[in-house]
Design a protein around this motif. Structure first.
Motif, mmCIF file in Angstrom:
data_model
loop_
_atom_site.group_PDB
_atom_site.id
_atom_site.type_symbol
_atom_site.label_atom_id
_atom_site.label_comp_id
_atom_site.label_asym_id
_atom_site.label_seq_id
_atom_site.Cartn_x
_atom_site.Cartn_y
_atom_site.Cartn_z
ATOM 1 N N ASP A 1 0.870 -1.180 0.000
ATOM 2 C CA ASP A 1 0.000 0.000 0.000
ATOM 3 C C ASP A 1 0.907 1.231 0.000
ATOM 4 O O ASP A 1 2.134 1.105 0.061
ATOM 5 N N PRO A 2 0.350 2.456 -0.083
ATOM 6 C CA PRO A 2 1.193 3.659 -0.169
ATOM 7 C C PRO A 2 2.126 3.871 1.030
ATOM 8 O O PRO A 2 3.152 4.529 0.901
ATOM 9 N N GLU A 3 1.788 3.294 2.175
ATOM 10 C CA GLU A 3 2.639 3.433 3.360
ATOM 11 C C GLU A 3 3.748 2.389 3.406
ATOM 12 O O GLU A 3 4.552 2.371 4.335
ATOM 13 N N GLY A 4 3.778 1.487 2.424
ATOM 14 C CA GLY A 4 4.802 0.454 2.387
ATOM 15 C C GLY A 4 4.419 -0.809 3.134
ATOM 16 O O GLY A 4 5.237 -1.725 3.255
ATOM 17 N N ASN A 5 3.178 -0.892 3.625
ATOM 18 C CA ASN A 5 2.718 -2.096 4.317
ATOM 19 C C ASN A 5 2.465 -3.208 3.311
ATOM 20 O O ASN A 5 1.919 -2.964 2.238
ATOM 21 N N GLU A 6 2.866 -4.422 3.689
ATOM 22 C CA GLU A 6 2.651 -5.574 2.817
ATOM 23 C C GLU A 6 1.236 -6.111 2.942
ATOM 24 O O GLU A 6 0.666 -6.137 4.038
ATOM 25 N N HIS A 7 0.693 -6.536 1.813
ATOM 26 C CA HIS A 7 -0.599 -7.205 1.756
ATOM 27 C C HIS A 7 -0.405 -8.460 0.920
ATOM 28 O O HIS A 7 0.482 -8.518 0.068
ATOM 29 N N ARG A 8 -1.240 -9.452 1.162
ATOM 30 C CA ARG A 8 -1.198 -10.704 0.405
ATOM 31 C C ARG A 8 -2.626 -11.109 0.064
ATOM 32 O O ARG A 8 -3.563 -10.762 0.786
ATOM 33 N N LEU A 9 -2.783 -11.848 -1.002
ATOM 34 C CA LEU A 9 -4.124 -12.298 -1.376
ATOM 35 C C LEU A 9 -4.737 -13.170 -0.286
ATOM 36 O O LEU A 9 -5.951 -13.171 -0.102
ATOM 37 N N GLY B 1 -19.378 -4.491 -2.696
ATOM 38 C CA GLY B 1 -18.256 -4.668 -1.775
ATOM 39 C C GLY B 1 -18.692 -4.709 -0.327
ATOM 40 O O GLY B 1 -19.669 -4.086 0.054
ATOM 41 N N GLY B 2 -17.955 -5.468 0.471
ATOM 42 C CA GLY B 2 -18.262 -5.579 1.893
ATOM 43 C C GLY B 2 -17.603 -6.801 2.494
ATOM 44 O O GLY B 2 -16.517 -7.202 2.076
ATOM 45 N N ASP B 3 -18.287 -7.408 3.453
ATOM 46 C CA ASP B 3 -17.728 -8.552 4.176
ATOM 47 C C ASP B 3 -17.495 -9.768 3.300
ATOM 48 O O ASP B 3 -16.668 -10.608 3.618
ATOM 49 N N ASP B 4 -18.246 -9.882 2.187
ATOM 50 C CA ASP B 4 -18.178 -11.086 1.372
ATOM 51 C C ASP B 4 -17.534 -10.868 0.003
ATOM 52 O O ASP B 4 -17.301 -11.815 -0.725
ATOM 53 N N PHE B 5 -17.259 -9.622 -0.364
ATOM 54 C CA PHE B 5 -16.696 -9.341 -1.684
ATOM 55 C C PHE B 5 -15.818 -8.099 -1.633
ATOM 56 O O PHE B 5 -16.154 -7.122 -0.974
ATOM 57 N N GLN B 6 -14.700 -8.144 -2.372
ATOM 58 C CA GLN B 6 -13.767 -7.018 -2.411
ATOM 59 C C GLN B 6 -13.123 -6.906 -3.784
ATOM 60 O O GLN B 6 -12.664 -7.899 -4.341
ATOM 61 N N VAL B 7 -13.112 -5.687 -4.331
ATOM 62 C CA VAL B 7 -12.327 -5.393 -5.526
ATOM 63 C C VAL B 7 -10.942 -4.972 -5.040
ATOM 64 O O VAL B 7 -10.815 -4.057 -4.224
ATOM 65 N N VAL B 8 -9.917 -5.645 -5.533
ATOM 66 C CA VAL B 8 -8.532 -5.362 -5.159
ATOM 67 C C VAL B 8 -7.811 -4.944 -6.437
ATOM 68 O O VAL B 8 -7.603 -5.753 -7.338
ATOM 69 N N THR B 9 -7.454 -3.669 -6.531
ATOM 70 C CA THR B 9 -6.773 -3.137 -7.704
ATOM 71 C C THR B 9 -5.288 -2.997 -7.408
ATOM 72 O O THR B 9 -4.906 -2.367 -6.423
#
Length: 181
Positions: free
Chosen positions: A51-59, A94-102
Motif C-alpha cells: 500500500d502507499p505506506e509500504g505495508n505488505e498485503h497478500r491475497l 463490496g463488503g464482508d463477502d466481496f472485495q475489488v482489489v486493484t
C-alpha cells in the motif's frame, strides 16, 4: 429401498455442492463478458504487494471473501476506461463477502496513481502496487488490464484479459454466483 434412498440423497447433496459458487459462463459470455474464461481452481500466489505506506498485503489476507483482483497501470488506456466500473461494482457489492482489489503493476509512482484516480473520478478503490511485477508474473499477467476472480478459499476461478464493464448486470451476476453457498 433404503440403499436407493441413501444413494439418491448422496447424489442430490453432491450435485448441490458441486454447483456451489459455479459461474454460468454461457450467460456471462452472452451478456457482455465474452472474454471471461474459466480457470480450474488454481491456488493464488502468496507474493506480497504494497500500500502507499509500504505495508505488505497478500491475497491470503482476503481469504473468506470473493475477490476481484485487477492488474492495471497508469499508462494503460483500457484501464482508464475500466476503472470507474470496478469502483461502481465495489460500491454496490463490496463488503464482508466481496472485495475489488486493484493492483498497479510495474512502475507506477504514487503521484501518478493519485493523478490517474483524480482524473477518472475514482475515490473508493485501494491504491496497491506491485512495482517489480512479482505478483503479476506469478499470476501469469502478460498485459493489462487483467482481472482475476478468486473464490473464498483463495483459488482462481475465472480470468478476463482486457477491459470490461464490471458494473454491468452480467458482471454482478458472476459475483453473485461466486458468492453462492
Amino acid at each position: 429401498m433404503l440403499r436407493s434412498l441413501l444413494l439418491y440423497t448422496a447424489l442430490v447433496f453432491g450435485a448441490n455442492a458441486a454447483s456451489a459458487g459455479a459461474i454460468d459462463f454461457e450467460a456471462a459470455h452472452a451478456n457482455g463478458l465474452a472474454k471471461l474464461t474459466a480457470v480450474e481452481g488454481t491456488e493464488v500466489s502468496d507474493i506480497a504487494f504494497l500500500d502507499p505506506e509500504g505495508n505488505e498485503h497478500r491475497l491470503q489476507d482476503y481469504k473468506g471473501k470473493v475477490v476481484m483482483l485487477n492488474f492495471w497501470a497508469t499508462w494503460c488506456a483500457p484501464c482508464r476506461e475500466e476503472m470507474p466500473s470496478l469502483e461502481a461494482l465495489q460500491n454496490e457489492l463490496g463488503g464482508d463477502d466481496f472485495q475489488v482489489v486493484t493492483v498497479a503493476t510495474g512502475r507506477n509512482p504514487l503521484p501518478a496513481i493519485q493523478k490517474f484516480y483524480d482524473e477518472i473520478g475514482v475515490k473508493n478503490l485501494p491504491i496497491l502496487t506491485d512495482e517489480r511485477q512479482q505478483l503479476a508474473r506469478a499470476t501469469g499477467v502478460m498485459g493489462m488490464p487483467v482481472t482475476v476472480l478468486i473464490d473464498r478459499e483463495g483459488r482462481e476461478r475465472a480470468r478476463l484479459i482486457g477491459g470490461a464493464d464490471w458494473a454491468s448486470e452480467a458482471a454482478k451476476q458472476v459475483i453473485r454466483e461466486l458468492q453462492a453457498p
